[in-house]
Design a protein around this motif. Structure first.
Motif, PDB file in Angstrom:
ATOM      1  N   GLY A  16       0.790  -1.220   0.000  1.00  0.00           N
ATOM      2  CA  GLY A  16       0.000   0.000   0.000  1.00  0.00           C
ATOM      3  C   GLY A  16       0.817   1.262   0.000  1.00  0.00           C
ATOM      4  O   GLY A  16       0.338   2.329  -0.332  1.00  0.00           O
ATOM      5  N   ASN A  17       2.116   1.169   0.396  1.00  0.00           N
ATOM      6  CA  ASN A  17       2.921   2.379   0.445  1.00  0.00           C
ATOM      7  C   ASN A  17       3.561   2.721  -0.889  1.00  0.00           C
ATOM      8  O   ASN A  17       4.419   3.574  -0.981  1.00  0.00           O
ATOM      9  CB  ASN A  17       4.016   2.234   1.514  1.00  0.00           C
ATOM     10  N   GLY A  18       3.149   2.029  -1.932  1.00  0.00           N
ATOM     11  CA  GLY A  18       3.672   2.339  -3.255  1.00  0.00           C
ATOM     12  C   GLY A  18       5.020   1.726  -3.531  1.00  0.00           C
ATOM     13  O   GLY A  18       5.703   2.103  -4.454  1.00  0.00           O
ATOM     14  N   GLY A  19       5.452   0.750  -2.701  1.00  0.00           N
ATOM     15  CA  GLY A  19       6.744   0.099  -2.874  1.00  0.00           C
ATOM     16  C   GLY A  19       6.721  -0.855  -4.037  1.00  0.00           C
ATOM     17  O   GLY A  19       5.745  -0.994  -4.761  1.00  0.00           O
ATOM     18  N   PRO A  20       7.828  -1.556  -4.234  1.00  0.00           N
ATOM     19  CA  PRO A  20       7.936  -2.478  -5.352  1.00  0.00           C
ATOM     20  C   PRO A  20       7.065  -3.692  -5.165  1.00  0.00           C
ATOM     21  O   PRO A  20       6.594  -3.988  -4.085  1.00  0.00           O
ATOM     22  CB  PRO A  20       9.431  -2.868  -5.311  1.00  0.00           C
ATOM     23  N   GLU A  21       6.898  -4.405  -6.230  1.00  0.00           N
ATOM     24  CA  GLU A  21       6.088  -5.608  -6.175  1.00  0.00           C
ATOM     25  C   GLU A  21       6.781  -6.657  -5.323  1.00  0.00           C
ATOM     26  O   GLU A  21       7.973  -6.878  -5.424  1.00  0.00           O
ATOM     27  CB  GLU A  21       5.865  -6.152  -7.590  1.00  0.00           C
ATOM     28  N   VAL A  22       6.010  -7.312  -4.477  1.00  0.00           N
ATOM     29  CA  VAL A  22       6.537  -8.339  -3.589  1.00  0.00           C
ATOM     30  C   VAL A  22       5.885  -9.664  -3.933  1.00  0.00           C
ATOM     31  O   VAL A  22       4.663  -9.759  -3.971  1.00  0.00           O
ATOM     32  CB  VAL A  22       6.267  -7.976  -2.104  1.00  0.00           C
ATOM     33  N   PRO A  23       6.661 -10.714  -4.180  1.00  0.00           N
ATOM     34  CA  PRO A  23       6.070 -11.991  -4.538  1.00  0.00           C
ATOM     35  C   PRO A  23       5.273 -12.559  -3.388  1.00  0.00           C
ATOM     36  O   PRO A  23       5.549 -12.332  -2.231  1.00  0.00           O
ATOM     37  CB  PRO A  23       7.288 -12.874  -4.856  1.00  0.00           C
ATOM     38  N   SER A  24       4.278 -13.346  -3.735  1.00  0.00           N
ATOM     39  CA  SER A  24       3.451 -13.978  -2.720  1.00  0.00           C
ATOM     40  C   SER A  24       4.198 -15.146  -2.101  1.00  0.00           C
ATOM     41  O   SER A  24       5.309 -15.466  -2.466  1.00  0.00           O
ATOM     42  CB  SER A  24       2.143 -14.477  -3.346  1.00  0.00           C
ATOM     43  N   GLU A  25       3.543 -15.819  -1.156  1.00  0.00           N
ATOM     44  CA  GLU A  25       4.180 -16.932  -0.469  1.00  0.00           C
ATOM     45  C   GLU A  25       4.532 -18.045  -1.451  1.00  0.00           C
ATOM     46  O   GLU A  25       3.768 -18.358  -2.355  1.00  0.00           O
ATOM     47  CB  GLU A  25       3.224 -17.489   0.602  1.00  0.00           C
ATOM     48  N   GLU A  26       5.694 -18.636  -1.237  1.00  0.00           N
ATOM     49  CA  GLU A  26       6.125 -19.717  -2.104  1.00  0.00           C
ATOM     50  C   GLU A  26       5.448 -21.016  -1.697  1.00  0.00           C
ATOM     51  O   GLU A  26       5.040 -21.189  -0.563  1.00  0.00           O
ATOM     52  CB  GLU A  26       7.644 -19.876  -2.009  1.00  0.00           C
ATOM     53  N   PRO A  27       5.302 -21.950  -2.615  1.00  0.00           N
ATOM     54  CA  PRO A  27       4.716 -23.229  -2.266  1.00  0.00           C
ATOM     55  C   PRO A  27       5.573 -23.950  -1.244  1.00  0.00           C
ATOM     56  O   PRO A  27       6.766 -23.731  -1.154  1.00  0.00           O
ATOM     57  CB  PRO A  27       4.691 -23.983  -3.602  1.00  0.00           C
ATOM     58  N   SER A  28       4.928 -24.860  -0.470  1.00  0.00           N
ATOM     59  CA  SER A  28       5.631 -25.534   0.611  1.00  0.00           C
ATOM     60  C   SER A  28       6.711 -26.471   0.079  1.00  0.00           C
ATOM     61  O   SER A  28       7.699 -26.717   0.754  1.00  0.00           O
ATOM     62  CB  SER A  28       4.635 -26.312   1.479  1.00  0.00           C
ATOM     63  N   ARG A  29       6.538 -27.009  -1.120  1.00  0.00           N
ATOM     64  CA  ARG A  29       7.529 -27.910  -1.680  1.00  0.00           C
ATOM     65  C   ARG A  29       8.465 -27.140  -2.601  1.00  0.00           C
ATOM     66  O   ARG A  29       8.039 -26.309  -3.396  1.00  0.00           O
ATOM     67  CB  ARG A  29       6.841 -29.027  -2.461  1.00  0.00           C
ATOM     68  N   PHE A  30       9.749 -27.447  -2.488  1.00  0.00           N
ATOM     69  CA  PHE A  30      10.725 -26.804  -3.343  1.00  0.00           C
ATOM     70  C   PHE A  30      10.655 -27.392  -4.756  1.00  0.00           C
ATOM     71  O   PHE A  30      10.398 -28.578  -4.948  1.00  0.00           O
ATOM     72  CB  PHE A  30      12.137 -26.989  -2.793  1.00  0.00           C
ATOM     73  N   THR A  31      10.921 -26.549  -5.742  1.00  0.00           N
ATOM     74  CA  THR A  31      10.990 -27.024  -7.117  1.00  0.00           C
ATOM     75  C   THR A  31      12.344 -27.703  -7.351  1.00  0.00           C
ATOM     76  O   THR A  31      13.264 -27.616  -6.526  1.00  0.00           O
ATOM     77  CB  THR A  31      10.839 -25.859  -8.102  1.00  0.00           C
ATOM     78  N   ARG A  32      12.461 -28.338  -8.488  1.00  0.00           N
ATOM     79  CA  ARG A  32      13.700 -29.036  -8.840  1.00  0.00           C
ATOM     80  C   ARG A  32      14.867 -28.049  -8.912  1.00  0.00           C
ATOM     81  O   ARG A  32      15.955 -28.321  -8.382  1.00  0.00           O
ATOM     82  CB  ARG A  32      13.505 -29.737 -10.195  1.00  0.00           C
ATOM     83  N   ASP A  33      14.649 -26.904  -9.549  1.00  0.00           N
ATOM     84  CA  ASP A  33      15.712 -25.910  -9.657  1.00  0.00           C
ATOM     85  C   ASP A  33      16.111 -25.358  -8.294  1.00  0.00           C
ATOM     86  O   ASP A  33      17.294 -25.091  -8.038  1.00  0.00           O
ATOM     87  CB  ASP A  33      15.280 -24.765 -10.579  1.00  0.00           C
ATOM     88  N   GLN A  34      15.132 -25.168  -7.415  1.00  0.00           N
ATOM     89  CA  GLN A  34      15.447 -24.667  -6.085  1.00  0.00           C
ATOM     90  C   GLN A  34      16.310 -25.657  -5.306  1.00  0.00           C
ATOM     91  O   GLN A  34      17.269 -25.268  -4.617  1.00  0.00           O
ATOM     92  CB  GLN A  34      14.165 -24.369  -5.311  1.00  0.00           C
ATOM     93  N   LEU A  35      15.980 -26.941  -5.406  1.00  0.00           N
ATOM     94  CA  LEU A  35      16.787 -27.957  -4.728  1.00  0.00           C
ATOM     95  C   LEU A  35      18.204 -28.005  -5.292  1.00  0.00           C
ATOM     96  O   LEU A  35      19.181 -28.165  -4.547  1.00  0.00           O
ATOM     97  CB  LEU A  35      16.120 -29.330  -4.871  1.00  0.00           C
ATOM     98  N   PHE A  36      18.327 -27.836  -6.607  1.00  0.00           N
ATOM     99  CA  PHE A  36      19.646 -27.833  -7.228  1.00  0.00           C
ATOM    100  C   PHE A  36      20.457 -26.618  -6.777  1.00  0.00           C
ATOM    101  O   PHE A  36      21.671 -26.719  -6.539  1.00  0.00           O
ATOM    102  CB  PHE A  36      19.511 -27.851  -8.755  1.00  0.00           C
ATOM    103  N   VAL A  37      19.800 -25.458  -6.680  1.00  0.00           N
ATOM    104  CA  VAL A  37      20.482 -24.249  -6.222  1.00  0.00           C
ATOM    105  C   VAL A  37      20.983 -24.433  -4.796  1.00  0.00           C
ATOM    106  O   VAL A  37      22.124 -24.070  -4.459  1.00  0.00           O
ATOM    107  CB  VAL A  37      19.547 -23.024  -6.319  1.00  0.00           C
ATOM    108  N   MET A  38      20.141 -24.993  -3.929  1.00  0.00           N
ATOM    109  CA  MET A  38      20.549 -25.223  -2.546  1.00  0.00           C
ATOM    110  C   MET A  38      21.717 -26.207  -2.473  1.00  0.00           C
ATOM    111  O   MET A  38      22.660 -26.013  -1.690  1.00  0.00           O
ATOM    112  CB  MET A  38      19.372 -25.757  -1.725  1.00  0.00           C
ATOM    113  N   SER A  39      21.689 -27.254  -3.283  1.00  0.00           N
ATOM    114  CA  SER A  39      22.763 -28.244  -3.277  1.00  0.00           C
ATOM    115  C   SER A  39      24.081 -27.629  -3.736  1.00  0.00           C
ATOM    116  O   SER A  39      25.134 -27.851  -3.123  1.00  0.00           O
ATOM    117  CB  SER A  39      22.403 -29.428  -4.185  1.00  0.00           C
ATOM    118  N   ALA A  40      24.020 -26.833  -4.811  1.00  0.00           N
ATOM    119  CA  ALA A  40      25.230 -26.205  -5.335  1.00  0.00           C
ATOM    120  C   ALA A  40      25.813 -25.217  -4.329  1.00  0.00           C
ATOM    121  O   ALA A  40      27.035 -25.161  -4.122  1.00  0.00           O
ATOM    122  CB  ALA A  40      24.927 -25.500  -6.654  1.00  0.00           C
TER     123      ALA A  40
END
Length: 457
Positions: A16-40
């Motif tokens: 409401g304060n005119g700030g940048p767009e903020v993504p909504s909550e992420e799903p509870s399960r990580f995606t394949r790319d997210q798991l790969f990023v965490m592993s790396a």
């Protein structure tokens, strides 16, 4: 934004304060790319920290045999941070053009190679030749390490836009694991096989991880923005957060060239046991980081308290580490280890909230979302950490040589005291300013309502 981000974002909401767009909550399960990023990133955190921390138990003593004074040893440790600082500013600004994945993988490859080279330096002649080669190899290692770490911060923030503190805090377990295993493993290998073997073994470990990370890491495409380091560093809050980064890094860096000498001389411990003393700091930091990161994401209002009390606790632990001669307390091994445990926890309190606080401040001040601003924040974070990591060992080696470890540790803790007080005062003034602004808004709204009611009657 890329397909990876589409998988982790359902909607975009504008505050409401005119700030940048903020993504909504992420799903509870990580995606394949997210798991790969965490592993790396886990591989990078573990391998880089284990290579960095093996120097502590035996290198200062080995360098003294080669003709290096305490001050020169401090400069050898500190030059790593100086080149890290310079590189972070460059690669952070050009991460979009270079490519985050290439920067990450190339940095790990070069780091593995120069770690092996560092193990061959005992064959160099004593004196200036040995010292000069130490500076050269450490500088090369710093450049590669800076590129990999800056890229990893940016990739993590891109893959986990909503819970970056939780993910970074969880991955600090691997940082702590590297810090935990590095000193005792380095001390054991040094005692058993000599100077060369610790560096060759760990350098080969890093090189083995390079092809694995080439496969695991996704590639993120991005467009360069008009935002710059100058625009970021001129924000008052960012300046204070940078000082906090500097103070924590200076305190931690001070221990590299000084602690092993103090422990071995004061408590008569061999190199292998000196490495075990490092466990107090590393274990408390790595075990507390996931919880601190989770709390920073779920309850963002706690970040300010973490930063303030983390700085004050760090200052207290350094004052008692020697302890300071003014206290007239005899130094005991159990007390020394206890203060290291407190230092690890307090460093986690201050360090974990810093990156999300800087990123939030950038977004609140109109910076565009994307890999470009993530590179700027990552580069600035790494650069400020490097400044502290240069000043800490350099000033620490000098103070240790002139005043002794007890006074040097107490003086070094002053950085954390100043940062804790400064950020606390800033948050108090910020809260006061917001209250006045809200009061003016409320009064203005009430006056408008009264005026409208009067005109209607």
């Amino acid at each position: 934004m890329g397909s990876q981000e589409a998988e982790t974002q359902e909607t975009l909401q504008t505050p409401g304060n005119g700030g940048p767009e903020v993504p909504s909550e992420e799903p509870s399960r990580f995606t394949r790319d997210q798991l790969f990023v965490m592993s790396a990133t886990a591989c990078l955190n573990f391998s880089s920290m284990i290579c960095y921390s093996i120097l502590g138990p035996f290198f200062p003593r080995e360098a003294e045999k080669k003709g290096a004074s305490d001050t020169v040893v401090g400069l050898i440790f500190g030059c790593f941070a100086l080149f890290n600082f310079l590189t972070s500013l460059i690669v952070g600004n050009y991460i979009v053009q270079i490519g985050a994945k290439f920067m990450f993988v190339a940095g790990m490859f070069v780091s593995g190679c120069v770690t092996i080279l560092f193990g061959l330096l005992d064959r160099a002649p004593d004196g200036p030749v040995f010292i000069g080669l130490c500076f050269l190899v450490r500088a090369m290692d710093a450049i590669s390490f800076s590129a990999a770490v800056t890229a990893s911060f940016s990739i993590l923030a891109k893959a986990f836009p909503n819970n970056i503190a939780t993910v970074m805090g969880s991955l600090e377990v691997f940082t702590g694991l590297g810090l935990v295993l590095g000193p005792p493993l380095g001390g054991f290998l040094y005692q058993s096989f000599g100077y060369e073997v610790p560096f060759i073994v760990l350098g080969c470990l890093v090189l083995i991880l390079v092809p694995l990370n080439m496969y695991l890491l996704p590639k993120y495409d991005a467009i360069a923005s008009k935002d710059s380091f100058w625009m970021l560093i001129t924000l008052p809050k960012v300046v204070l957060l940078c000082f906090t980064i500097f103070s924590l890094s200076a305190c931690l860096g001070f221990l590299d060239p000084t602690m092993s000498l103090f422990v071995s001389e004061k408590f008569k411990l061999p190199a292998g046991y000196v490495g075990l003393v490092f466990l107090g700091l590393a274990l408390s930091y790595s075990l507390s980081s996931p919880l601190l990161g989770f709390l920073s994401d779920k309850m963002p209002h706690l970040r300010k308290w973490f930063l303030v009390f983390g700085g004050l606790l760090t200052a207290l632990s350094f004052f008692l580490l020697g302890p300071a001669p003014v206290l007239h307390i005899e130094s005991k091994l159990w007390m020394f280890v206890l203060m290291l445990v407190l230092t690890g926890f307090s460093l986690g309190m201050s360090a974990i909230p810093l990156f999300p606080e800087m990123l939030q401040c950038a977004y609140e001040n109109g910076f565009e979302e994307g890999l470009s601003v993530l590179g700027l924040v990552s580069g600035l974070f790494s650069a400020m950490w490097s400044v502290g990591a240069f000043v800490g060992p350099t000033l620490g080696g000098f103070l240790n040589e002139r005043l002794g470890f007890e006074w040097a540790a107490a003086i070094q803790g002053g950085w954390a005291l100043l940062s804790g007080l400064a950020i606390g005062i800033f948050y108090i003034l910020e809260a006061s300013r917001r209250r006045r602004s809200n009061l003016k808004t409320t009064l203005g709204t009430n006056e408008e309502r009264a005026h409208l009611l009067a005109s209607e009657t």
